[in-house]
Design an enzyme around this catalytic site. Structure first.
Site, PDB file in Angstrom:
ATOM      1  CE1 TYR A 149       0.334  -6.979  -5.838  1.00 49.30           C
ATOM      2  CE2 TYR A 149      -1.695  -5.812  -5.333  1.00 49.30           C
ATOM      3  CZ  TYR A 149      -0.665  -6.101  -6.210  1.00 49.30           C
ATOM      4  OH  TYR A 149      -0.636  -5.510  -7.448  1.00 49.30           O
ATOM      5  CG  HIS A 155      -6.668 -12.664  -8.016  1.00 51.05           C
ATOM      6  ND1 HIS A 155      -5.979 -11.496  -7.859  1.00 51.05           N
ATOM      7  CD2 HIS A 155      -7.797 -12.549  -7.289  1.00 51.05           C
ATOM      8  CE1 HIS A 155      -6.670 -10.699  -7.082  1.00 51.05           C
ATOM      9  NE2 HIS A 155      -7.766 -11.300  -6.715  1.00 51.05           N
ATOM     10  CG  ASP A 201      -9.660  -1.669 -11.191  1.00 45.82           C
ATOM     11  OD1 ASP A 201     -10.177  -0.622 -11.626  1.00 45.82           O
ATOM     12  OD2 ASP A 201      -8.812  -2.311 -11.818  1.00 45.82           O
ATOM     13  CE1 TYR A 233       1.500  -2.226  -8.174  1.00 45.62           C
ATOM     14  CE2 TYR A 233       1.540  -0.330  -6.727  1.00 45.62           C
ATOM     15  CZ  TYR A 233       0.848  -1.336  -7.336  1.00 45.62           C
ATOM     16  OH  TYR A 233      -0.508  -1.457  -7.123  1.00 45.62           O
ATOM     17  NE  ARG A 234      -0.475  -3.251  -3.264  1.00 45.75           N
ATOM     18  CZ  ARG A 234      -1.727  -2.844  -3.475  1.00 45.75           C
ATOM     19  NH1 ARG A 234      -2.002  -2.152  -4.583  1.00 45.75           N
ATOM     20  NH2 ARG A 234      -2.681  -3.086  -2.611  1.00 45.75           N
TER      21      ARG A 234
HETATM   22  C1  LIG Z   1      -9.917  -7.715  -8.738  1.00 43.76           C
HETATM   23  C2  LIG Z   1      -8.941  -6.872  -7.999  1.00 43.76           C
HETATM   24  C3  LIG Z   1      -8.629  -5.600  -8.467  1.00 43.76           C
HETATM   25  C4  LIG Z   1      -7.751  -4.785  -7.763  1.00 43.76           C
HETATM   26  N1  LIG Z   1      -7.492  -3.537  -8.227  1.00 43.76           N
HETATM   27  C5  LIG Z   1      -6.669  -2.711  -7.529  1.00 43.76           C
HETATM   28  C6  LIG Z   1      -6.435  -1.391  -7.952  1.00 43.76           C
HETATM   29  O1  LIG Z   1      -6.980  -0.930  -8.932  1.00 43.76           O
HETATM   30  N2  LIG Z   1      -5.575  -0.623  -7.240  1.00 43.76           N
HETATM   31  C7  LIG Z   1      -4.981  -1.081  -6.123  1.00 43.76           C
HETATM   32  O2  LIG Z   1      -4.252  -0.321  -5.505  1.00 43.76           O
HETATM   33  N3  LIG Z   1      -5.189  -2.324  -5.697  1.00 43.76           N
HETATM   34  C8  LIG Z   1      -6.017  -3.167  -6.360  1.00 43.76           C
HETATM   35  N4  LIG Z   1      -6.237  -4.439  -5.891  1.00 43.76           N
HETATM   36  C9  LIG Z   1      -5.539  -4.918  -4.697  1.00 43.76           C
HETATM   37  C10 LIG Z   1      -6.331  -4.701  -3.368  1.00 43.76           C
HETATM   38  O3  LIG Z   1      -7.598  -5.217  -3.463  1.00 43.76           O
HETATM   39  C11 LIG Z   1      -6.473  -3.250  -2.960  1.00 43.76           C
HETATM   40  O4  LIG Z   1      -5.244  -2.578  -2.981  1.00 43.76           O
HETATM   41  C12 LIG Z   1      -7.048  -3.133  -1.551  1.00 43.76           C
HETATM   42  O5  LIG Z   1      -7.498  -1.824  -1.342  1.00 43.76           O
HETATM   43  C13 LIG Z   1      -6.029  -3.485  -0.474  1.00 43.76           C
HETATM   44  O6  LIG Z   1      -6.664  -3.986   0.649  1.00 43.76           O
HETATM   45  P1  LIG Z   1      -7.145  -3.076   1.888  1.00 43.76           P
HETATM   46  O7  LIG Z   1      -7.513  -1.765   1.339  1.00 43.76           O
HETATM   47  O8  LIG Z   1      -8.147  -3.823   2.631  1.00 43.76           O
HETATM   48  O9  LIG Z   1      -5.815  -2.838   2.688  1.00 43.76           O
HETATM   49  P2  LIG Z   1      -5.248  -3.703   3.879  1.00 43.76           P
HETATM   50  O10 LIG Z   1      -5.213  -5.109   3.448  1.00 43.76           O
HETATM   51  O11 LIG Z   1      -5.924  -3.395   5.127  1.00 43.76           O
HETATM   52  O12 LIG Z   1      -3.798  -3.095   3.899  1.00 43.76           O
HETATM   53  C14 LIG Z   1      -2.829  -3.467   2.982  1.00 43.76           C
HETATM   54  C15 LIG Z   1      -1.540  -3.786   3.735  1.00 43.76           C
HETATM   55  O13 LIG Z   1      -1.021  -2.604   4.290  1.00 43.76           O
HETATM   56  C16 LIG Z   1      -0.544  -2.818   5.603  1.00 43.76           C
HETATM   57  N5  LIG Z   1      -1.377  -2.050   6.522  1.00 43.76           N
HETATM   58  C17 LIG Z   1      -2.705  -1.859   6.405  1.00 43.76           C
HETATM   59  N6  LIG Z   1      -3.142  -1.064   7.370  1.00 43.76           N
HETATM   60  C18 LIG Z   1      -2.089  -0.749   8.128  1.00 43.76           C
HETATM   61  C19 LIG Z   1      -1.921   0.080   9.262  1.00 43.76           C
HETATM   62  N7  LIG Z   1      -2.953   0.739   9.766  1.00 43.76           N
HETATM   63  N8  LIG Z   1      -0.691   0.205   9.790  1.00 43.76           N
HETATM   64  C20 LIG Z   1       0.359  -0.426   9.237  1.00 43.76           C
HETATM   65  N9  LIG Z   1       0.261  -1.206   8.147  1.00 43.76           N
HETATM   66  C21 LIG Z   1      -0.957  -1.368   7.601  1.00 43.76           C
HETATM   67  C22 LIG Z   1      -0.654  -4.281   5.890  1.00 43.76           C
HETATM   68  O14 LIG Z   1       0.560  -4.883   5.588  1.00 43.76           O
HETATM   69  C23 LIG Z   1      -1.716  -4.715   4.918  1.00 43.76           C
HETATM   70  O15 LIG Z   1      -1.518  -6.040   4.505  1.00 43.76           O
HETATM   71  C24 LIG Z   1      -7.133  -5.278  -6.589  1.00 43.76           C
HETATM   72  C25 LIG Z   1      -7.451  -6.545  -6.125  1.00 43.76           C
HETATM   73  C26 LIG Z   1      -8.352  -7.337  -6.813  1.00 43.76           C
HETATM   74  C27 LIG Z   1      -8.697  -8.667  -6.253  1.00 43.76           C
END
Ligand SMILES: Cc1cc2nc3c(=O)[nH]c(=O)nc-3n(C[C@H](O)[C@H](O)[C@H](O)COP(=O)(O)OP(=O)(O)OC[C@H]3O[C@@H](n4cnc5c(N)ncnc54)[C@H](O)[C@@H]3O)c2cc1C
Ligand SMILES: Cc1cc2nc3c(=O)[nH]c(=O)nc-3n(C[C@H](O)[C@H](O)[C@H](O)COP(=O)(O)OP(=O)(O)OC[C@H]3O[C@@H](n4cnc5c(N)ncnc54)[C@H](O)[C@@H]3O)c2cc1C
Lengths: 547, 547
Positions: free
Chosen positions: B106, B409, B168, B490-491
């Site tokens: 994303y 991806h 995941d 949804y995203r």
């Molecule tokens: C192989 C694979 C499998 C995955 N499976 C899943 C899954 O099962 N479910 C799922 O939900 N996702 C999945 N993802 C997507 C992603 O990896 C996860 O959602 C991951 O947890 C998001 O990154 P993060 O937690 O580091 O959030 P961040 O990248 O830190 O936050 C996500 C976004 O939220 C906003 N944000 C973050 N923190 C703040 C803050 N404090 N204040 C304001 N805005 C903020 C920003 O815009 C940021 O880009 C997958 C990805 C991969 C590569």
């Protein structure tokens, strides 16, 4: 005493002259039809629950002429609602939407500012737009009551398949109750959490119509099955607020769990309260106790039998505890201090497992008794709880309003952790204020998932000025005392909204400043429900509107 | 190929000169300490999941220099975040917060506008502020990963009592994932629905700090147990938005359900998809199927074994189906087209009841086979799903990124009803676009409660410009085709946010106009994450920023 003359005359909104107001009303009649706009210029009727007035608070804590409408308008469509909002913006006339206006205990149908024009949405916009038997969802207009939705589901032959969730009284609006974040008693009891999708007329001069969640995608087909949509999830700011007029709401329906069984435990000692709550907490969070159950004080149980208090006692001040206990002895349940009403769901063998755990735990409380439902007559209150916990609308709960002549009531509803120490603190606090005010205390602890709502209903004679003053003082004391201990109300009466909002004042009132910013952005002319939940538009702010 | 030189130089935000920008950065260093503000003026590293960059999208669909930060700042406290917001307002420099920045698929850690200053909250603000063993709640800062929370619960000896819910991949931020409305796989999988309470630094020039829900009541003690508080419930507008920087979040924890058991069914025929979904829907809504389970296509199951595609086939374009099936035959599970991974919770006798119903229903599908878990080796993917469905963080899912060299991806994630007809339409649509683009299709249907997220992950070689263009076209086609059928994402990825937001255009873009009104009210200088989720501040609007 049921008719209130308008001593102060036609309640014209402040800051507008009578001729100007009347000519604005004439203009609105022109747009919507004369019969859809009714001036409130005669005496008003207090009515009763099923025939409640839409002009004012039929259970007035202050004067009946305080929270009162200048007129009532009946839109028949979303376009009509837009017309009304545009009209209000043009003339700077406050408008105040209700769905059904049965928000008793919290202000009924009344507007917060005297002279606002009430938009009675429920009268004509009362269609069930969809019941989806595959997704277990529905889409309703403001005027759909819990009764109407329940009946329609039965009529369609879906009653065996799906349940609705109902609050204690079934005559309310599914949409209005949910917007006020009301609570019911099946596992779908957190109405806000189980709704999906809103349609809202925004209060700005353009009166734009917004659909939230998936409703923003044309031709969408998940508006009622997926609440969030894409981008900011905005539904929440339309609950307990004055940021929009909601014209449609999606709601999810509960699949028939495959069986249910209500149960009741009573506990003799007042001071078992803490122990009971500490037993309830883990069971509730683990979903062994599955619904928003009620732990009720015996006085409420006596009152809900529907007899006036004078039947039991005719003294002044609080009714002595000994009198309550004496009379309870002659009821089918017998004497006790606390009663827990709960329901277990699912097939019999699953219920059995849960009920055994519950029985073992509750029996740890000294003197605990499980009441065998088969010993209870059909008109016993237990069966009302049983109906409600299985999604059947009911009205029995109204009965305790008869406790006083000209019975009115108003609620004190703080939130606390489900903990013995917290229950005790709230109980002590309520006892102290009620004792000072000489008012009978009839509390119920409604246990959510990780918190409990204590609901204290003060029943008062609305023709007794002195009693009204004592009730108000009692409420205001409890709000302040609770806030000092870290407890805040989840919802409140119009008269208390400023005070309650004032307790949510962390970091120099950051929340109210934020709410004000949103209010000014969405409702620049400040026409929609000024003062609701303590949020005042710019035009009203800091001009002594607060109570 | 892992290092990307900055051909376009230091990515300075548009509309500001280099000297002015550098002097603003010097001022910020002065306030926070020079070591907390790092200019992004050298080449950037793509890294990998555990050592991901915080400067740009390490899986770039467009040029790596498109979504890239000019600098990264590391606040250590809420006051530091306020300083940064005030600084951004003063200099009109865009800022973009991440918690951990592992939002792969994303946009990773990238800002939407080139040259924004990334606020890397997670590096220093990574404390678990509370784990409450009575209420089953916690309070976390942005830098707390699912791994860290899980480990801390074990360390405190609470692992047997409570679970967390994990997506995941366990390396993400509990707070960041929830704000993006991420999903996990226990019954607490809807992270947004189970959070309780936010602390937010607002983007206006004052950088006011807000606590939502009960957090607005000083001394509150239900901030993490009751999400709503009093008045408008504002949490939602801080998810998938650019309306605030979240500095704390409360989360509820799941009580150990008293046992669990994962299961797997495989189905041979592609065209059983519709039948499977129609079986799943009622079981899921009735909570017989209790978690957000995944129905996966066999190609993803092959890819998650972690071998590059070239191991199986080295042709151009899509890998033929026959090749997939041939290789599956040699795996422990054997050949199939669809695999359903689910988990049942509770004591053994309750699980047995549910598993029998599930077995009876799934066996109606021609050729359905239940896979006996005891036949599967410890490194089989099934066990990763089993860990995740019981709240244990995992990383196995990363393996399918190896499908391509320089594997990147990006996800296409539409929402649909859980219905055979809808599943088929989405599947056909994805097949058509993937075929045209010559890209392997590896979808998973993730079944929520009343809807399913289809997650199609396109794996591409990020050094192959042609493949990137094909991937982008494929995605854009699917978004448009889905919207025509009434399905919305949804995203989405940064590069696609404008397009996706544009599909939520009911009633002349009422939702975006509303979002813009909120944006202008809360962020008058338009400094916070411009363009996120398609929301552009006034200064940027209608100036060709949209992609
Ligand atoms: C192989 C694979 C499998 C995955 N499976 C899943 C899954 O099962 N479910 C799922 O939900 N996702 C999945 N993802 C997507 C992603 O990896 C996860 O959602 C991951 O947890 C998001 O990154 P993060 O937690 O580091 O959030 P961040 O990248 O830190 O936050 C996500 C976004 O939220 C906003 N944000 C973050 N923190 C703040 C803050 N404090 N204040 C304001 N805005 C903020 C920003 O815009 C940021 O880009 C997958 C990805 C991969 C590569
Ligand atoms: C004996 C007794 C027991 C009760 N038990 C319960 C209980 O168990 N649970 C519970 O939740 N409540 C309970 N209540 C309180 C109340 O009766 C119900 O909540 C009732 O459903 C609210 O009234 P209503 O549904 O007619 O909503 P309305 O009065 O129509 O709406 C409530 C408020 O929401 C706002 N509103 C309504 N519609 C709109 C709209 N379309 N757009 C914008 N704003 C709108 C208005 O401010 C309105 O005042 C009880 C009351 C009594 C007297």
């Amino acid at each position: 005493s049921d008719t209130v003359p308008l001593r102060r005359g036609l309640p014209i909104p402040q800051g507008i002259s009578k001729p100007t107001f009347l000519s604005a009303v004439a203009e609105l009649k022109e747009s919507l039809g004369a019969e859809q706009v009714i001036l409130n210029d005669k005496e008003v009727q207090n009515g009763w629950y099923m025939e409640h007035p839409n002009t004012h608070d039929m259970m007035p804590l202050l004067s009946a002429e305080e929270f009162i409408a200048s007129a009532v308008v009946y839109p028949g469509s979303v376009a009509d609602v837009q017309t009304i909002v545009q009209w209000a913006n043009k003339h700077l006339i406050p408008i105040s939407p209700i769905s059904l206006g049965r928000n008793l205990g919290y202000g009924g149908s009344a507007p917060r500012v005297r002279g606002a024009v009430t938009i009675d949405l429920g009268k004509r916009m009362n269609r069930i737009l969809d019941i989806n038997p595959d997704d277990y969802t529905c889409l309703v207009e403001p005027g759909v009551t819990f009764y109407a939705l329940h009946e329609e589901i039965q009529r369609r032959g879906l009653g065996d398949k799906m349940w609705i969730d109902v609050p204690d009284l079934g005559g309310g609006s599914v949409l209005g109750n949910t917007l006020d974040r009301g609570v019911g008693y099946t596992p779908y009891g957190d109405h806000w959490a189980v709704h999906s999708g809103l349609e809202v007329v925004l209060p700005g001069p353009e009166a734009r119509v917004l659909r939230t969640g998936m409703g923003a995608l044309p031709g969408e087909n998940t508006w009622q099955s997926f609440p969030y949509g894409f981008g900011p999830f905005s539904d929440g700011i339309f609950s307990q607020s004055n940021f929009g007029v909601v014209t449609k709401m999606g709601m999810t329906l509960m699949p028939n769990p495959g069986g249910y069984e209500s149960f009741m435990y009573v506990f003799p000692n007042e001071d078992s309260l803490a122990q009971i709550m500490d037993i309830v907490r883990p069971l509730r969070i683990q979903n062994i106790l599955e619904n928003v159950a009620q732990l009720r004080h015996c006085l409420q149980t006596l009152a809900v039998r529907g007899q006036p208090r004078t039947k039991y006692w005719d003294g002044e001040g609080q009714m002595p505890e000994s009198v309550v206990h004496e009379h309870l002895k002659n009821t089918p349940v017998g004497d006790f201090t606390w009663a827990y009403y709960g329901t277990s769901y699912g097939p019999e063998f699953v219920r059995k497992h849960k009920l055994e755990i519950i029985d073992r735990e509750f029996k740890r409380v000294p003197g605990a008794r499980r009441i065998d439902p088969s010993t209870l007559p059909a008109d016993e209150y237990f069966w009302s709880r049983d109906r409600i916990a299985s999604g059947t609308p009911d009205l029995v709960e109204l009965a305790w309003v008869n406790w006083m002549p000209n019975g009115s009531h108003i609620a004190f509803s703080p939130i606390a952790p489900i903990r013995g120490t917290d229950a005790t603190k709230l109980w002590d606090l309520a006892k102290k204020s009620h004792k000072e005010a000489g008012i009978d205390l009839m509390p119920a602890f409604c246990v959510g998932l990780r918190e409990m709502h204590l609901i204290v209903e003060i029943v008062f004679d609305n023709t007794d000025e002195g009693m009204r003053r004592r009730a108000e003082k009692c409420l205001r004391d409890m709000i302040d005392d609770a806030a000092k201990l870290g407890y805040g109300e989840y919802r409140t009466h119009l008269a208390l909204m400023d005070q309650v909002a004032g307790t949510y004042n962390w970091n120099d009132n950051a929340l109210m400043k934020f709410n004000n910013d949103l209010k000014d952005a969405l409702d620049p002319n400040g026409i929609l429900a000024p003062g609701r939940c303590g949020i005042w538009p710019k035009r009203y702010r800091n001009r002594d509107w607060e109570l």
